[in-house]
Design an enzyme around this catalytic site. Structure first.
Site, PDB file in Angstrom:
ATOM      1  N   HIS A  72      -4.136  18.370 -55.024  1.00 52.27           N
ATOM      2  CA  HIS A  72      -4.172  20.003 -55.310  1.00 52.27           C
ATOM      3  C   HIS A  72      -2.918  20.596 -56.176  1.00 52.27           C
ATOM      4  CE1 HIS A  72      -7.188  21.124 -51.701  1.00 52.27           C
ATOM      5  NE2 HIS A  72      -7.593  20.066 -52.685  1.00 52.27           N
ATOM      6  N   TYR A 201      -3.817  30.230 -46.927  1.00 56.19           N
ATOM      7  CA  TYR A 201      -3.221  30.566 -45.729  1.00 56.19           C
ATOM      8  C   TYR A 201      -3.185  32.153 -45.698  1.00 56.19           C
ATOM      9  CZ  TYR A 201      -0.923  25.957 -45.685  1.00 56.19           C
ATOM     10  OH  TYR A 201      -0.483  24.673 -45.292  1.00 56.19           O
ATOM     11  N   PRO A 294       2.906  23.332 -37.417  1.00 57.54           N
ATOM     12  CA  PRO A 294       2.205  22.718 -38.545  1.00 57.54           C
ATOM     13  C   PRO A 294       1.986  23.641 -39.968  1.00 57.54           C
ATOM     14  CG  PRO A 294       0.581  23.421 -37.001  1.00 57.54           C
ATOM     15  CD  PRO A 294       2.174  23.336 -36.453  1.00 57.54           C
ATOM     16  N   LYS A 298       4.499  19.623 -42.795  1.00 56.77           N
ATOM     17  CA  LYS A 298       5.741  18.747 -42.902  1.00 56.77           C
ATOM     18  C   LYS A 298       5.650  17.748 -42.045  1.00 56.77           C
ATOM     19  CE  LYS A 298       7.507  20.620 -46.607  1.00 56.77           C
ATOM     20  NZ  LYS A 298       6.340  19.928 -47.394  1.00 56.77           N
ATOM     21  N   TYR A 384       7.198  22.949 -50.390  1.00 56.71           N
ATOM     22  CA  TYR A 384       5.842  22.712 -49.626  1.00 56.71           C
ATOM     23  C   TYR A 384       5.519  21.566 -50.463  1.00 56.71           C
ATOM     24  CZ  TYR A 384       1.084  23.270 -48.362  1.00 56.71           C
ATOM     25  OH  TYR A 384      -0.227  23.075 -47.397  1.00 56.71           O
TER      26      TYR A 384
HETATM   27  P1  RFL Z   1       2.606   9.853 -33.792  1.00 57.33           P
HETATM   28  O1  RFL Z   1       1.751  10.159 -34.671  1.00 57.33           O
HETATM   29  O2  RFL Z   1       2.776  11.018 -32.793  1.00 57.33           O
HETATM   30  O3  RFL Z   1       2.701   8.772 -33.132  1.00 57.33           O
HETATM   31  C1  RFL Z   1       3.486   8.402 -32.124  1.00 57.33           C
HETATM   32  C2  RFL Z   1       2.710   7.097 -31.408  1.00 57.33           C
HETATM   33  O4  RFL Z   1       3.538   6.690 -30.359  1.00 57.33           O
HETATM   34  C3  RFL Z   1       2.757   6.318 -29.306  1.00 57.33           C
HETATM   35  N1  RFL Z   1       3.453   6.685 -27.985  1.00 57.33           N
HETATM   36  C4  RFL Z   1       3.782   5.539 -27.389  1.00 57.33           C
HETATM   37  N2  RFL Z   1       3.978   4.218 -27.581  1.00 57.33           N
HETATM   38  C5  RFL Z   1       4.498   3.016 -26.997  1.00 57.33           C
HETATM   39  N3  RFL Z   1       4.721   3.564 -25.607  1.00 57.33           N
HETATM   40  C6  RFL Z   1       4.839   4.866 -25.104  1.00 57.33           C
HETATM   41  N4  RFL Z   1       5.456   5.163 -23.878  1.00 57.33           N
HETATM   42  C7  RFL Z   1       4.435   5.814 -26.166  1.00 57.33           C
HETATM   43  N5  RFL Z   1       4.397   7.158 -25.756  1.00 57.33           N
HETATM   44  C8  RFL Z   1       3.767   7.576 -27.301  1.00 57.33           C
HETATM   45  C9  RFL Z   1       1.551   7.551 -29.286  1.00 57.33           C
HETATM   46  O5  RFL Z   1       0.324   7.028 -28.700  1.00 57.33           O
HETATM   47  C10 RFL Z   1       1.409   7.474 -30.896  1.00 57.33           C
HETATM   48  O6  RFL Z   1       0.805   6.448 -31.234  1.00 57.33           O
HETATM   49  O7  RFL Z   1       4.126  10.350 -34.470  1.00 57.33           O
HETATM   50  P2  RFL Z   1       4.802   9.981 -35.940  1.00 57.33           P
HETATM   51  O8  RFL Z   1       4.338   8.269 -36.050  1.00 57.33           O
HETATM   52  O9  RFL Z   1       6.027  10.197 -35.806  1.00 57.33           O
HETATM   53  O10 RFL Z   1       3.704  10.610 -36.976  1.00 57.33           O
HETATM   54  C11 RFL Z   1       4.099  12.229 -36.923  1.00 57.33           C
HETATM   55  C12 RFL Z   1       2.769  12.985 -37.096  1.00 57.33           C
HETATM   56  O11 RFL Z   1       1.726  12.302 -36.410  1.00 57.33           O
HETATM   57  C13 RFL Z   1       2.840  14.245 -36.976  1.00 57.33           C
HETATM   58  O12 RFL Z   1       4.116  14.894 -37.520  1.00 57.33           O
HETATM   59  C14 RFL Z   1       1.688  15.096 -37.755  1.00 57.33           C
HETATM   60  O13 RFL Z   1       0.392  14.894 -37.246  1.00 57.33           O
HETATM   61  C15 RFL Z   1       2.404  16.791 -37.696  1.00 57.33           C
HETATM   62  N6  RFL Z   1       1.209  17.587 -38.483  1.00 57.33           N
HETATM   63  C16 RFL Z   1       0.989  17.629 -39.881  1.00 57.33           C
HETATM   64  N7  RFL Z   1       1.940  16.953 -40.509  1.00 57.33           N
HETATM   65  C17 RFL Z   1       2.068  16.931 -41.794  1.00 57.33           C
HETATM   66  O14 RFL Z   1       2.780  16.581 -42.592  1.00 57.33           O
HETATM   67  N8  RFL Z   1       0.799  17.763 -42.696  1.00 57.33           N
HETATM   68  C18 RFL Z   1      -0.105  18.478 -41.933  1.00 57.33           C
HETATM   69  O15 RFL Z   1      -0.883  18.903 -42.564  1.00 57.33           O
HETATM   70  C19 RFL Z   1       0.087  18.418 -40.541  1.00 57.33           C
HETATM   71  N9  RFL Z   1      -0.775  18.953 -39.698  1.00 57.33           N
HETATM   72  C20 RFL Z   1       0.060  17.898 -37.694  1.00 57.33           C
HETATM   73  C21 RFL Z   1      -0.959  18.738 -38.351  1.00 57.33           C
HETATM   74  C22 RFL Z   1      -0.075  17.994 -36.457  1.00 57.33           C
HETATM   75  C23 RFL Z   1      -1.197  18.397 -35.609  1.00 57.33           C
HETATM   76  N10 RFL Z   1      -1.091  18.197 -34.050  1.00 57.33           N
HETATM   77  C24 RFL Z   1      -2.243  17.958 -33.410  1.00 57.33           C
HETATM   78  C25 RFL Z   1       0.141  17.990 -33.420  1.00 57.33           C
HETATM   79  C26 RFL Z   1      -1.891  19.336 -37.719  1.00 57.33           C
HETATM   80  C27 RFL Z   1      -2.188  18.942 -36.382  1.00 57.33           C
HETATM   81  C28 RFL Z   1      -3.447  19.763 -35.702  1.00 57.33           C
HETATM   82  C1  PHB Z   2      -4.766  20.367 -42.101  1.00 57.42           C
HETATM   83  O1  PHB Z   2      -5.337  20.067 -43.100  1.00 57.42           O
HETATM   84  O2  PHB Z   2      -4.725  19.777 -40.929  1.00 57.42           O
HETATM   85  C2  PHB Z   2      -3.567  21.083 -42.470  1.00 57.42           C
HETATM   86  C3  PHB Z   2      -3.011  21.768 -43.815  1.00 57.42           C
HETATM   87  C4  PHB Z   2      -1.787  22.250 -43.837  1.00 57.42           C
HETATM   88  C5  PHB Z   2      -1.055  22.657 -42.723  1.00 57.42           C
HETATM   89  C6  PHB Z   2      -1.549  22.161 -41.497  1.00 57.42           C
HETATM   90  C7  PHB Z   2      -2.795  21.625 -41.468  1.00 57.42           C
HETATM   91  O3  PHB Z   2      -0.297  23.498 -42.895  1.00 57.42           O
END
Ligand code: RFL
Ligand code: PHB
Length: 391
Positions: A72, A201, A294, A298, A384
């Protein structure tokens, strides 16, 4: 068991770190509390920054991004009556990619399996020990109920916001900052082609809304809802109606396509930082050290940036006995962390309903500025699309 680097958590940070270390011949074992199926199914982030894509490509993980990802040039920012496109490529020369975290996770799993790397799933009671010594270790109960001990030279906490690594740093040795926002997101995944070519957005008096996507046939959409919202109170019809209104249906002929909702969840919004990101032989990476709301897309990108910095630091430490990069890791990583914390807070504060009518006017003024001034737009675009790794 014995390894060089014990990695706690098999999310994107943990699995990517194991992959990067292996490329330089450093052994690791990943210990994960959830099942493999659970980790693979988690629906989260959707946007990869330019530098995340470059890093994944250089690590040999780019083939599926190139085949199935969607590049994009920018995003749309809108409020009632106006929709503006910000073209990041024109503004700062960098694009972003729509490529779901589930896909990143699947690519990392496949690479780990192909290389025969050890990932222990369903580990209970994971605990970190002797982190100040040269011989730290991790204990856990495995899926068969057997007690295990994993000795290592270094432990890396990649266990997200609820894992044990963050609090393994003694209270006197850590500083934390937190902001809890007075609203949440209701997120849906739907089997319907996106109604937009790039993410929208939307600021709206009823609350923020966002239109994202996962593929040509799957859309991902979000609505601002009050904290404590129960998904059961949001029927599919109510969700589509609110999305249509907030995303500007009928505005200049635009309509939101609707379809079968396959996933629905409420996510609270939080900013959090713990520093330093190192304590003795424990290093923290990704959500274990920092959380962002979110809105700035980032979280995943920061996790990738952390391990891109940490992997060469650990290789240097363990292979050349040179601690320079490892000693600099926390300070260097935190520069980017705080930039992303600010950007995520700023995007969140600009777009969500909160406060009074005066706040709303300030938000609209800010939106008009970032969509009409090249300098304003370039600032948003630079953050971004992501600052270069090493910023
Ligand atoms: P994770 O992915 O949470 O992985 C951590 C892992 O550790 C495990 N764990 C354990 N393992 C062993 N012993 C324990 N006691 C443990 N406790 C937990 C967990 O089960 C898991 O498997 O962290 P990591 O690797 O640092 O990755 C970070 C990302 O997952 C997170 O920052 C993003 O998902 C945030 N986020 C977004 N980030 C973006 O860059 N772009 C996005 O568009 C974006 N959208 C989002 C998001 C996060 C969301 N949610 C649900 C929080 C949208 C959503 C909806
Ligand atoms: C997503 O596609 O889940 C998404 C994209 C952009 C954001 C947050 C979540 O800022």
């Amino acid at each position: 068991m014995r390894t060089e680097v014990a990695i706690v958590g098999a999310g994107p940070a943990g699995l990517l770190l194991a992959h990067l270390l292996a490329a330089d011949g450093v052994d690791s074992v990943v210990v994960e509390t959830r099942s493999k199926a659970y980790v693979a199914a988690r629906i989260r982030a959707g946007i990869l920054e330019h530098s995340s894509v470059e890093l994944l490509r250089s690590a040999g993980l780019g083939a599926n991004i190139d085949a199935h990802g969607d590049e994009h040039r920018g995003i749309y920012l809108q409020w009632p009556g106006e929709r503006h496109h910000l073209d990041f490529v024109d503004l700062v020369g960098r694009s972003v990619w729509v490529y779901g975290q589930t896909q990143v996770q699947a690519d990392l799993h496949a690479a780990a399996e192909a290389a025969g790397r050890q990932v222990v799933y369903e580990a209970q009671d994971v605990a970190l020990h002797d982190l100040e010594s040269e011989r730290p270790f991790v204990t856990f109960t495995d899926a068969t109920g057997a007690e295990q001990r994993l000795d290592a030279d270094v432990v890396v906490g990649c266990d997200g916001s609820f894992g044990p690594s963050r609090s393994a740093v003694p209270e006197a040795k850590r500083e934390t900052w937190e902001r809890v926002y007075p609203y949440s997101w209701l997120g849906i995944l739907a089997d319907v082609p996106p109604s937009t070519d790039e993410l929208i957005y939307a600021w709206h008096p009823d609350g923020f809304a966002m239109h994202s996507m996962r593929s040509a046939t799957v859309s991902r959409l979000y609505l601002q809802v009050p904290n404590g919202t129960d998904v059961a109170d949001w029927s599919d019809d109510r969700i589509w109606e609110a999305l249509s209104t907030r995303l500007g249906a009928s505005q200049e002929g635009w309509e939101l396509r609707t379809g079968a909702i396959t996933e629905k969840s409420v996510l609270p919004m939080r900013s959090f930082v713990q520093q330093p990101m190192r304590y003795g032989r424990l290093f923290l990476a990704g959500d274990a050290a920092h959380i962002v709301p979110p809105t700035g897309a980032k979280g995943l990108n920061l996790a990738i940036a952390d391990v891109a910095l940490l992997a060469p630091a650990l290789v240097s430490l363990l292979r050349k006995h040179d601690a320079t990069l490892a000693d600099a890791y926390s300070e260097t990583a935190l520069r980017r962390v705080w930039r992303c914390e600010h950007f995520s807070w700023w995007m969140t504060s600009m777009l969500h309903q909160s406060g009074d009518a005066f706040d709303a006017q300030l938000q609209l003024s800010q939106l008009r500025w970032v969509t009409s001034s090249t300098a304003g737009a370039a600032g948003l675009a630079e953050n971004y699309a992501g600052l270069p790794l090493g910023f």
